[in-house]
Scaffold this active site. Structure first.
Site, PDB file in Angstrom:
ATOM      1  N   LEU A 133      11.608 -20.036  -5.777  1.00  0.00           N
ATOM      2  CA  LEU A 133      10.564 -19.243  -5.109  1.00  0.00           C
ATOM      3  C   LEU A 133       9.198 -19.430  -5.792  1.00  0.00           C
ATOM      4  CD1 LEU A 133      10.081 -16.767  -3.031  1.00  0.00           C
ATOM      5  CD2 LEU A 133      10.125 -15.373  -5.101  1.00  0.00           C
TER       6      LEU A 133
ATOM      7  N   HIS B 147       2.269   3.513  -9.062  1.00  0.00           N
ATOM      8  CA  HIS B 147       2.150   2.073  -9.320  1.00  0.00           C
ATOM      9  C   HIS B 147       3.375   1.571 -10.101  1.00  0.00           C
ATOM     10  CE1 HIS B 147      -1.705   2.138  -7.492  1.00  0.00           C
ATOM     11  NE2 HIS B 147      -2.310   2.786  -8.470  1.00  0.00           N
TER      12      HIS B 147
ATOM     13  N   ASP C 127       0.829  -1.210   0.000  1.00  0.00           N
ATOM     14  CA  ASP C 127       0.000   0.000   0.000  1.00  0.00           C
ATOM     15  C   ASP C 127       0.863   1.259   0.000  1.00  0.00           C
ATOM     16  OD1 ASP C 127      -2.374   1.361  -0.048  1.00  0.00           O
ATOM     17  OD2 ASP C 127      -2.698   1.268   2.113  1.00  0.00           O
TER      18      ASP C 127
HETATM   19  C1  FPP Z   1      -1.969   0.163  -3.224  1.00  0.00           C
HETATM   20  O1  FPP Z   1      -1.539   1.492  -3.243  1.00  0.00           O
HETATM   21  C2  FPP Z   1      -1.426  -0.581  -4.348  1.00  0.00           C
HETATM   22  C3  FPP Z   1      -2.168  -1.155  -5.331  1.00  0.00           C
HETATM   23  C4  FPP Z   1      -3.645  -1.096  -5.371  1.00  0.00           C
HETATM   24  C5  FPP Z   1      -1.541  -1.855  -6.460  1.00  0.00           C
HETATM   25  C6  FPP Z   1      -0.251  -2.577  -6.192  1.00  0.00           C
HETATM   26  C7  FPP Z   1       0.475  -2.689  -7.487  1.00  0.00           C
HETATM   27  C8  FPP Z   1       1.829  -2.632  -7.614  1.00  0.00           C
HETATM   28  C9  FPP Z   1       2.738  -2.538  -6.452  1.00  0.00           C
HETATM   29  C10 FPP Z   1       2.494  -2.628  -8.929  1.00  0.00           C
HETATM   30  C11 FPP Z   1       2.165  -3.744  -9.815  1.00  0.00           C
HETATM   31  C12 FPP Z   1       2.511  -5.061  -9.293  1.00  0.00           C
HETATM   32  C13 FPP Z   1       2.507  -6.164 -10.046  1.00  0.00           C
HETATM   33  C14 FPP Z   1       2.866  -7.460  -9.414  1.00  0.00           C
HETATM   34  C15 FPP Z   1       2.197  -6.155 -11.484  1.00  0.00           C
HETATM   35  P1  FPP Z   1      -2.635   2.640  -3.276  1.00  0.00           P
HETATM   36  O2  FPP Z   1      -2.886   3.003  -4.690  1.00  0.00           O
HETATM   37  O3  FPP Z   1      -3.857   2.219  -2.529  1.00  0.00           O
HETATM   38  O4  FPP Z   1      -1.882   3.782  -2.534  1.00  0.00           O
HETATM   39  P2  FPP Z   1      -2.505   4.880  -1.547  1.00  0.00           P
HETATM   40  O5  FPP Z   1      -2.956   4.141  -0.323  1.00  0.00           O
HETATM   41  O6  FPP Z   1      -1.349   5.778  -1.274  1.00  0.00           O
HETATM   42  O7  FPP Z   1      -3.620   5.557  -2.273  1.00  0.00           O
END
Ligand code: FPP
Length: 243
Positions: free
Chosen positions: A127, A33, A16
């Protein structure tokens, strides 16, 4: 990593904080992202190098469809990009890739990519990397309940056959070691419908660090904290506790 540390076999991560990371830099959330994907690369490589056997990452929750369509598209495009770009190197590094979640909502193109990636790496012995995509812990329990019910209706199972073990067989991750440690970055203290059934006895570790800033030395911090925990699994004696 010091020698004495016990490395958890199965680590699950709620990644997150990508959006805030981007906003702090006056960038759109998709930039966060993309930076998050870089952190994924580093952590996957590091986890494999220290002997973590299974890494489960929450990439896209069943609730993420509620985000603006531009962000949903950016996340799905990033997933496609990552599959295209990383498959060869994951395979070369003996990683077995598994996608957990309801992939039927994705385009046929993406579903085929997922099936091909899993097929390509299915015999790898290094892994195990589980990516949770359109995943929800409640969905997982429900889909297991439906499969079990179907077998009862068909007469293949009786009510007495439905034990925790039998139920677990229908859940995602059924064939893997139990989740030892859940890490959540980004400062919130909740599970957000990630693995629910599977984390009944997992240790939980929360950090304020935003996911794109997470790195191997912060991963070590989480393992260090894990090593201070006394795991009793509902019992009272931890003498039997092994690594
Ligand atoms: C949460 O941050 C993150 C996500 C909803 C997406 C996670 C995706 C990645 C780390 C990149 C892609 C990974 C792969 C494996 C392809 P948020 O957007 O909720 O952040 P915030 O809480 O600051 O709004």
């Amino acid at each position: 990593m010091t020698q004495q540390q016990c490395v958890p076999s199965h680590v699950a991560i709620i990644m997150d904080g990508n959006g805030r990371w981007a906003q702090h830099r006056n960038q759109i959330r998709a930039v966060g992202h993309r930076a998050g994907l870089k952190a994924v690369r580093k952590i996957v490589t590091y986890a494999a190098s220290i002997g973590v056997k299974v890494l489960t990452l929450y990439a896209f929750s069943s609730e993420n469809w509620k985000r603006p369509s531009t962000e949903v598209s950016a996340l799905i495009s990033l997933f496609i990009y990552a599959l295209n770009r990383e498959m060869k190197s994951l395979n070369k590094n003996n990683v077995r890739l598994n996608i957990i979640g309801d992939i039927s909502r994705f385009s046929n193109h993406l579903q085929n990519m997922i099936i091909n990636a899993e097929q390509l790496t299915k015999n790898n012995s290094g892994l195990v990397l589980n990516i949770a995509a359109n995943y929800g812990g409640r969905w997982d329990i429900l889909q297991s309940a439906k499969k079990i019910t179907e077998q009862v209706v068909n007469g293949h199972l009786t009510l007495d056959d439905i034990t925790e073990e039998r139920f677990s067989l229908e859940m995602s991750l059924y064939n893997l070691p139990e989740v030892d440690l859940v890490i959540r970055t980004g400062g919130d203290y909740r599970i957000s419908n990630f693995l629910l059934w599977q984390i009944a006895y997992s240790e939980l570790y929360f950090t304020d660090i935003l996911w794109p800033d997470f790195n191997p030395s912060l991963f070590d911090e989480a393992i260090k904290a894990f090593n201070t925990r006394e795991r009793r699994f509902g019992g009272i004696d931890d003498k039997e506790q092994t690594c």
